[in-house]
Design a protein around this motif. Structure first.
Motif, PDB file in Angstrom:
ATOM      1  N   PRO A  35       0.806  -1.261   0.173  1.00 39.66           N
ATOM      2  CA  PRO A  35      -0.006  -0.015  -0.090  1.00 39.66           C
ATOM      3  C   PRO A  35       0.958   1.250  -0.025  1.00 39.66           C
ATOM      4  N   LEU A  36       1.910   1.255   0.876  1.00 42.97           N
ATOM      5  CA  LEU A  36       2.786   2.469   0.708  1.00 42.97           C
ATOM      6  C   LEU A  36       3.594   2.623  -0.782  1.00 42.97           C
ATOM      7  N   TYR A  37       3.861   1.522  -1.300  1.00 42.29           N
ATOM      8  CA  TYR A  37       4.487   1.821  -2.761  1.00 42.29           C
ATOM      9  C   TYR A  37       3.401   2.209  -3.609  1.00 42.29           C
ATOM     10  N   VAL A  38       2.091   1.643  -3.676  1.00 47.42           N
ATOM     11  CA  VAL A  38       1.145   2.352  -4.279  1.00 47.42           C
ATOM     12  C   VAL A  38       0.644   3.489  -4.071  1.00 47.42           C
ATOM     13  N   GLU A  39       0.867   4.276  -2.747  1.00 51.81           N
ATOM     14  CA  GLU A  39       0.662   5.565  -2.796  1.00 51.81           C
ATOM     15  C   GLU A  39       1.614   6.297  -3.430  1.00 51.81           C
ATOM     16  N   GLN A  40       2.946   5.682  -3.056  1.00 51.81           N
ATOM     17  CA  GLN A  40       4.130   6.610  -3.746  1.00 51.81           C
ATOM     18  C   GLN A  40       4.077   6.795  -5.083  1.00 51.81           C
ATOM     19  N   LEU A  41       3.444   5.777  -5.745  1.00 54.75           N
ATOM     20  CA  LEU A  41       3.200   5.748  -7.302  1.00 54.75           C
ATOM     21  C   LEU A  41       2.072   6.670  -7.731  1.00 54.75           C
ATOM     22  N   HIS A 102       7.074   3.810 -12.316  1.00 50.53           N
ATOM     23  CA  HIS A 102       6.677   4.987 -12.108  1.00 50.53           C
ATOM     24  C   HIS A 102       5.298   5.357 -11.986  1.00 50.53           C
ATOM     25  N   ASP A 103       4.478   4.467 -12.264  1.00 48.12           N
ATOM     26  CA  ASP A 103       2.973   4.519 -12.113  1.00 48.12           C
ATOM     27  C   ASP A 103       2.380   3.452 -11.686  1.00 48.12           C
ATOM     28  N   ILE A 104       1.030   3.469 -11.205  1.00 53.68           N
ATOM     29  CA  ILE A 104       0.363   2.145 -10.725  1.00 53.68           C
ATOM     30  C   ILE A 104       0.179   1.181 -11.998  1.00 53.68           C
ATOM     31  N   TRP A 105      -0.028   1.486 -13.143  1.00 56.63           N
ATOM     32  CA  TRP A 105       0.061   0.725 -14.413  1.00 56.63           C
ATOM     33  C   TRP A 105       1.084  -0.024 -14.604  1.00 56.63           C
ATOM     34  N   GLN A 106       2.249   0.552 -14.601  1.00 55.51           N
ATOM     35  CA  GLN A 106       3.658  -0.117 -14.554  1.00 55.51           C
ATOM     36  C   GLN A 106       3.742  -1.271 -13.291  1.00 55.51           C
TER      37      GLN A 106
END
Length: 400
Positions: A35-41, A102-106
């Motif tokens: 979840p933290l990584y998703v928020e970073q993205l 660099h983004d959630i889709w990647q």
């Protein structure tokens, strides 16, 4: 199997256990910080963070389930070692790239790629099952299964420790580097008998038509699904269930212990039950373990303390530990050598399906009928699975 292949099966087993452990750790270590990584993205809304975290985590297992039979069939045609080299190198690249998203889709696309290119643990099962002497296959597969389960247990622990120390992106890069060592060990240390893949093997088809008796294989596929279903069915309700037994400040800690207890039990028992199965028969261990797991699920619905629940989950893990190695051994002994990889690939897909259906079924039943019904319903399924296996085994024995 010749003496030449026997000379190397123990070394192959050691490399496969190490490789399966490291790749499973890499697949599961992101659980605590996803979840933290998703928020970073760039995802900001809380509900969206939870949703995308679930999608990203499940993506790997979704693509792995779809491609497991394909990799198994290719292993039958071109060599099991080659598939392990492909999987370890693919996972090393995919894990390293996850740290560069660099983004959630990647992130989701790379998680899909990890499942698509991976499959080291399932490929190891195929190689160990085919290269180990049949009289030792239960023990060897039990050791390998313990390595896989240890990876599932250790992965989230490492994922909770490393990011605060080195950062999330560097955690992915480190995981990729460790798996690259797996790639090197697989390439230079594993040896596969050259004669195992001749022209006849390469021309072998998908496999089902070549199986003389399909009923035992169908029973093993269903049993593999059932084992994972039973293991995962309480995941959605466990925190809420534990909250009824302990004070609020200890809920998450105790829930973690409950989730880990079954895995620890399986790690401890898998090689021993596999060794026992080599002596008394794999079917007998499967039937006994299913009945034992069903019996242990019933009191879990009526526990009055967290200690009781932890103890029962640990005992259930001891029972479940012998099932997957024995399932693999039964499949190996009942299909021609030329198609064993493809059929074991279907077995892996069935187990992934159980990992998906277990939480879905447990969450639905727990939410609409009651949490006790999850344990009792799963117990009924395990008992039914034991009875079906008993029927198939007796029918097979009578026909021989």
């Amino acid at each position: 199997m010749t003496d030449d292949s026997n000379d190397y099966w123990k070394r192959n087993l050691i490399v496969c256990v190490f490789g399966s452990f490291t790749t499973i750790v890499a697949m599961t270590l992101l659980l605590p910080f996803l979840p933290l990584y998703v928020e970073q993205l760039g995802v900001r809304d809380h509900a969206a963070i939870v949703q995308w975290s679930g999608i990203a985590y499940g993506a790997t297992f979704f693509s792995a389930a779809l491609t497991a039979p394909l990799w198994g069939r290719l292993a039958d045609r071109y060599g099991r070692k080659l598939m392990l080299i492909r999987a370890s190198l693919g996972m090393a690249v995919a894990m390293s790239l996850l740290g560069m998203a660099h983004d959630i889709w990647q992130l989701v696309a790379l998680r899909l790629l990890a499942g698509l290119l991976g499959g080291y643990a399932s490929g190891s099962m195929v190689l160990v099952a085919s290269q180990t002497p049949k009289a030792r296959s239960g023990w060897a597969l039990g050791v390998l299964s313990a390595g896989v389960m240890a990876g599932n247990l250790v992965g989230p622990l490492i994922g909770g420790l490393l990011p605060p120390l080195i950062g999330i992106r560097n955690t992915f890069l480190m995981a990729g580097g460790v798996i690259f060592f797996t790639f090197l060990a697989t390439t230079f240390l594993i040896r596969e008998a050259a004669h195992a893949f001749n022209g006849k093997t390469r021309k072998a088809g998908g496999g089902w038509a070549q199986i003389p008796d399909k009923q035992p294989i169908a029973a093993m596929l269903a049993t593999g699904l059932l084992v994972m279903f039973a293991t995962m069915s309480i995941e959605p309700i466990i925190t809420v269930y534990v909250a009824q037994l302990v004070e609020p400040t200890r809920v998450t800690f105790v829930a973690g212990l409950v989730m880990s207890a079954a895995a620890l039990g399986s790690i401890l028992s898998s090689s021993h039950l596999g060794k026992l199965a080599d002596r008394v028969g794999h079917w007998r261990i499967i039937i006994a373990c299913l009945f034992a797991a069903a019996a242990l699920l019933i009191p879990q619905a009526f526990v009055t303390s967290s200690g009781q629940l932890i103890a029962l989950r640990f005992l259930m893990g001891l029972a479940l530990g012998g099932l997957l190695p024995c399932i693999t051994s039964v499949i190996r002994h009942n299909v021609p050598e030329t198609i064993v990889g493809g059929i074991l690939g279907y077995s892996v897909s069935a187990q992934y399906a159980g990992q998906v259906l277990g939480p879905l079924g447990g969450g639905f039943v727990g939410g609409h009928i009651g949490m006790r019904s999850v344990f009792l319903g799963t117990a009924g399924l395990m008992a039914a699975g034991a009875l079906v296996n008993l029927f198939v085994e007796r029918r097979r024995s009578q026909s021989q």
